[in-house]
Design a protein around this motif. Structure first.
Motif, PDB file in Angstrom:
ATOM      1  N   SER A  86       0.834  -1.205   0.000  1.00  0.00           N
ATOM      2  CA  SER A  86       0.000   0.000   0.000  1.00  0.00           C
ATOM      3  C   SER A  86       0.868   1.254   0.000  1.00  0.00           C
ATOM      4  O   SER A  86       2.015   1.229   0.459  1.00  0.00           O
ATOM      5  CB  SER A  86      -0.914   0.006   1.230  1.00  0.00           C
ATOM      6  N   TYR A  87       0.284   2.357  -0.518  1.00  0.00           N
ATOM      7  CA  TYR A  87       0.978   3.655  -0.536  1.00  0.00           C
ATOM      8  C   TYR A  87       2.316   3.568  -1.277  1.00  0.00           C
ATOM      9  O   TYR A  87       3.281   4.230  -0.909  1.00  0.00           O
ATOM     10  CB  TYR A  87       1.210   4.161   0.888  1.00  0.00           C
ATOM     11  N   CYS A  88       2.374   2.749  -2.316  1.00  0.00           N
ATOM     12  CA  CYS A  88       3.619   2.575  -3.078  1.00  0.00           C
ATOM     13  C   CYS A  88       3.571   3.281  -4.428  1.00  0.00           C
ATOM     14  O   CYS A  88       4.505   3.164  -5.229  1.00  0.00           O
ATOM     15  CB  CYS A  88       3.907   1.084  -3.288  1.00  0.00           C
ATOM     16  N   LYS A  89       2.473   3.981  -4.717  1.00  0.00           N
ATOM     17  CA  LYS A  89       2.303   4.716  -5.973  1.00  0.00           C
ATOM     18  C   LYS A  89       2.415   3.801  -7.189  1.00  0.00           C
ATOM     19  O   LYS A  89       2.924   4.202  -8.241  1.00  0.00           O
ATOM     20  CB  LYS A  89       3.313   5.859  -6.069  1.00  0.00           C
ATOM     21  N   LEU A  90       1.940   2.567  -7.051  1.00  0.00           N
ATOM     22  CA  LEU A  90       1.990   1.621  -8.164  1.00  0.00           C
ATOM     23  C   LEU A  90       0.977   2.014  -9.236  1.00  0.00           C
ATOM     24  O   LEU A  90      -0.204   2.197  -8.949  1.00  0.00           O
ATOM     25  CB  LEU A  90       1.696   0.210  -7.673  1.00  0.00           C
ATOM     26  N   ALA A  91       1.420   2.110 -10.481  1.00  0.00           N
ATOM     27  CA  ALA A  91       0.527   2.434 -11.594  1.00  0.00           C
ATOM     28  C   ALA A  91      -0.067   1.177 -12.227  1.00  0.00           C
ATOM     29  O   ALA A  91      -1.056   1.241 -12.940  1.00  0.00           O
ATOM     30  CB  ALA A  91       1.264   3.242 -12.647  1.00  0.00           C
ATOM     31  N   ARG A  92       0.567   0.038 -11.955  1.00  0.00           N
ATOM     32  CA  ARG A  92       0.080  -1.251 -12.469  1.00  0.00           C
ATOM     33  C   ARG A  92       0.493  -2.343 -11.494  1.00  0.00           C
ATOM     34  O   ARG A  92       1.339  -2.128 -10.626  1.00  0.00           O
ATOM     35  CB  ARG A  92       0.649  -1.528 -13.863  1.00  0.00           C
ATOM     36  N   ILE A  93      -0.108  -3.518 -11.668  1.00  0.00           N
ATOM     37  CA  ILE A  93       0.225  -4.637 -10.795  1.00  0.00           C
ATOM     38  C   ILE A  93       1.518  -5.283 -11.260  1.00  0.00           C
ATOM     39  O   ILE A  93       1.674  -5.616 -12.439  1.00  0.00           O
ATOM     40  CB  ILE A  93      -0.923  -5.658 -10.751  1.00  0.00           C
ATOM     41  N   ASP A  94       2.440  -5.437 -10.351  1.00  0.00           N
ATOM     42  CA  ASP A  94       3.757  -6.028 -10.617  1.00  0.00           C
ATOM     43  C   ASP A  94       3.591  -7.469 -11.094  1.00  0.00           C
ATOM     44  O   ASP A  94       2.949  -8.285 -10.432  1.00  0.00           O
ATOM     45  CB  ASP A  94       4.583  -5.981  -9.326  1.00  0.00           C
ATOM     46  N   MET A  95       4.152  -7.796 -12.250  1.00  0.00           N
ATOM     47  CA  MET A  95       4.017  -9.144 -12.789  1.00  0.00           C
ATOM     48  C   MET A  95       4.658 -10.186 -11.881  1.00  0.00           C
ATOM     49  O   MET A  95       4.277 -11.360 -11.908  1.00  0.00           O
ATOM     50  CB  MET A  95       4.646  -9.213 -14.190  1.00  0.00           C
ATOM     51  N   ARG A  96       5.622  -9.785 -11.059  1.00  0.00           N
ATOM     52  CA  ARG A  96       6.237 -10.730 -10.124  1.00  0.00           C
ATOM     53  C   ARG A  96       5.229 -11.215  -9.086  1.00  0.00           C
ATOM     54  O   ARG A  96       5.306 -12.339  -8.598  1.00  0.00           O
ATOM     55  CB  ARG A  96       7.434 -10.079  -9.423  1.00  0.00           C
ATOM     56  N   VAL A  97       4.276 -10.347  -8.758  1.00  0.00           N
ATOM     57  CA  VAL A  97       3.230 -10.716  -7.785  1.00  0.00           C
ATOM     58  C   VAL A  97       2.368 -11.842  -8.345  1.00  0.00           C
ATOM     59  O   VAL A  97       1.907 -12.726  -7.615  1.00  0.00           O
ATOM     60  CB  VAL A  97       2.367  -9.485  -7.435  1.00  0.00           C
ATOM     61  N   LEU A  98       2.167 -11.829  -9.654  1.00  0.00           N
ATOM     62  CA  LEU A  98       1.287 -12.809 -10.285  1.00  0.00           C
ATOM     63  C   LEU A  98       1.913 -14.197 -10.368  1.00  0.00           C
ATOM     64  O   LEU A  98       1.274 -15.142 -10.826  1.00  0.00           O
ATOM     65  CB  LEU A  98       0.899 -12.323 -11.681  1.00  0.00           C
ATOM     66  N   CYS A  99       3.161 -14.333  -9.918  1.00  0.00           N
ATOM     67  CA  CYS A  99       3.827 -15.642  -9.866  1.00  0.00           C
ATOM     68  C   CYS A  99       3.693 -16.294  -8.492  1.00  0.00           C
ATOM     69  O   CYS A  99       4.154 -17.422  -8.297  1.00  0.00           O
ATOM     70  CB  CYS A  99       5.309 -15.488 -10.207  1.00  0.00           C
ATOM     71  N   LEU A 100       3.068 -15.588  -7.549  1.00  0.00           N
ATOM     72  CA  LEU A 100       2.964 -16.095  -6.176  1.00  0.00           C
ATOM     73  C   LEU A 100       1.726 -16.986  -6.067  1.00  0.00           C
ATOM     74  O   LEU A 100       0.650 -16.546  -5.665  1.00  0.00           O
ATOM     75  CB  LEU A 100       2.893 -14.920  -5.188  1.00  0.00           C
ATOM     76  N   LYS A 101       1.873 -18.238  -6.436  1.00  0.00           N
ATOM     77  CA  LYS A 101       0.734 -19.146  -6.559  1.00  0.00           C
ATOM     78  C   LYS A 101       0.104 -19.542  -5.227  1.00  0.00           C
ATOM     79  O   LYS A 101      -0.998 -20.087  -5.202  1.00  0.00           O
ATOM     80  CB  LYS A 101       1.162 -20.411  -7.305  1.00  0.00           C
ATOM     81  N   LYS A 102       0.812 -19.274  -4.117  1.00  0.00           N
ATOM     82  CA  LYS A 102       0.250 -19.620  -2.804  1.00  0.00           C
ATOM     83  C   LYS A 102      -0.487 -18.445  -2.162  1.00  0.00           C
ATOM     84  O   LYS A 102      -1.007 -18.570  -1.060  1.00  0.00           O
ATOM     85  CB  LYS A 102       1.361 -20.104  -1.869  1.00  0.00           C
ATOM     86  N   LEU A 103      -0.541 -17.320  -2.858  1.00  0.00           N
ATOM     87  CA  LEU A 103      -1.111 -16.105  -2.296  1.00  0.00           C
ATOM     88  C   LEU A 103      -2.599 -16.276  -1.996  1.00  0.00           C
ATOM     89  O   LEU A 103      -3.378 -16.667  -2.862  1.00  0.00           O
ATOM     90  CB  LEU A 103      -0.909 -14.948  -3.290  1.00  0.00           C
TER      91      LEU A 103
END
Length: 342
Positions: A86-103
């Motif tokens: 949060s509060y990271c000024k992300l303009a898009r979702i980091d593709m690395r996050v989408l590799c976290l299959k246990k999330l």
């Protein structure tokens, strides 16, 4: 120290406080093995079992609350089950996050995200998705058709710029808690009654003029619709879309739904299937497609929710809801009952 990332199983092996010479030999052996070198030629030495105190459990939770702390040069641990950025000024979702299959829980609130990639649907364990306070203008139908149908229970889309949700949204049938506050919604999902697990719904401070007919099917514990510009219902002023005689298309569509005739894109053109998916239901239980009479009537929200936040500052708990009639006869019968009760 070093990290060895395995493809299968998808885990990270983190080595720290190691003897530099031994670690170098080990990594060299791993590299040779990966290249297919015979095991007898690998520079391996006898391993000393690690002490319990030297083995750290896989990291399952990471909380980031500033852009300064956001990892740019290193990957997220594959073992993560809860990630907050949060509060990271992300303009898009980091593709690395989408590799976290246990999330299981993903919190990306208070950022600048404008669009959601369809690959979020690949997070097969995701139960909670928090996108509060971003710049979203839509929620794609592709996400609603993904594995989120079976896993997603909590969805927070509040404080964005969403004007409408797709028809497919009501396929997220495991939803228990849905937050839509402070958007620009002009309508709620047409088939919202299909969300039979939904218990908490808030859509305060939007632009809703009325509620969909299917809203009656909900069974909620808490409902908040405060601050919407609901229209004053008037059952005596109908919106008549009825065409007499009915077209062949209307007759066929009504028969298909009323007699539960199977259909699909392998049998019918896709646009006809889409029309059938949004067919209206008359008070008599029959279906109608594009030929109907529409009115709005008052509904006390306590009929669908145990706890209701007041709709306005006047203490009201009533809101207008759409009703459909498939024929003049059905509307006349309703009108007789309405006039007698008033």
């Amino acid at each position: 120290k070093a990290t060895v990332r395995l493809r299968e199983p998808a885990v990270d092996v983190c080595l720290s406080k190691a003897n530099a010479s031994n670690l170098k030999n080990f990594l060299s052996a791993v590299r040779l093995a990966h290249q297919g070198t015979d095991i007898g030629a690998l520079p391996l030495s006898a391993l000393v079992p690690a002490k319990t105190s030297e083995v750290e459990k896989p990291k399952t939770k990471m909380i980031i609350t500033s852009r300064r702390d956001y990892p740019l040069t290193k990957n997220f641990p594959y073992s993560l089950e809860h990630l907050q950025a949060s509060y990271c000024k992300l303009a898009r979702i980091d593709m690395r996050v989408l590799c976290l299959k246990k999330l299981r829980k993903l919190d990306l609130s208070h950022n600048h995200i404008k669009q959601l990639p369809a690959t979020i649907g690949d997070l097969i364990c995701l139960q909670e998705l928090n996108l509060h306070d971003n710049h979203l203008e839509s929620f794609s139908g592709a996400l609603c058709n993904s594995t989120l149908q079976k896993s997603l229970q909590f969805l927070d889309l509040s404080q964005n710029k969403i004007k409408a949700l797709p028809i497919q949204f009501c396929q997220l049938r495991e939803l228990v808690n849905l937050k839509l506050d402070d958007n620009e919604l002009i309508r709620l999902p047409f088939k919202i009654g299909q969300l039979d697990h939904l218990r908490f719904l808030s859509a305060a401070r939007n632009k809703l003029p009325f509620l969909p007919s299917d809203f009656r099917k909900l069974c909620l514990e808490n409902l908040d619709l405060f601050g919407n510009p609901f229209e004053q219902p008037n059952p005596l002023v109908p919106n008549i879309q009825l065409k007499i005689p009915l077209t062949l298309l209307e007759c066929a569509a009504r028969a298909t739904i009323n007699y539960r005739i199977p259909y699909g894109c392998h049998l019918l053109p896709s646009h006809l299937c889409e029309d059938l998916e949004v067919a209206k239901t008359c008070q008599c239980g029959s279906a109608c497609l594009s030929s109907f009479i529409q009115i709005t009537v008052t509904m006390n929200l306590h009929h669908v929710a145990h706890t209701v936040v007041l709709v306005d500052n006047m203490g009201g708990t009533e809101a207008p809801i759409i009703c459909y009639f498939c024929s003049l006869d059905c509307y006349s019968q309703f009108l007789d009952r309405y006039l007698q009760s008033n």
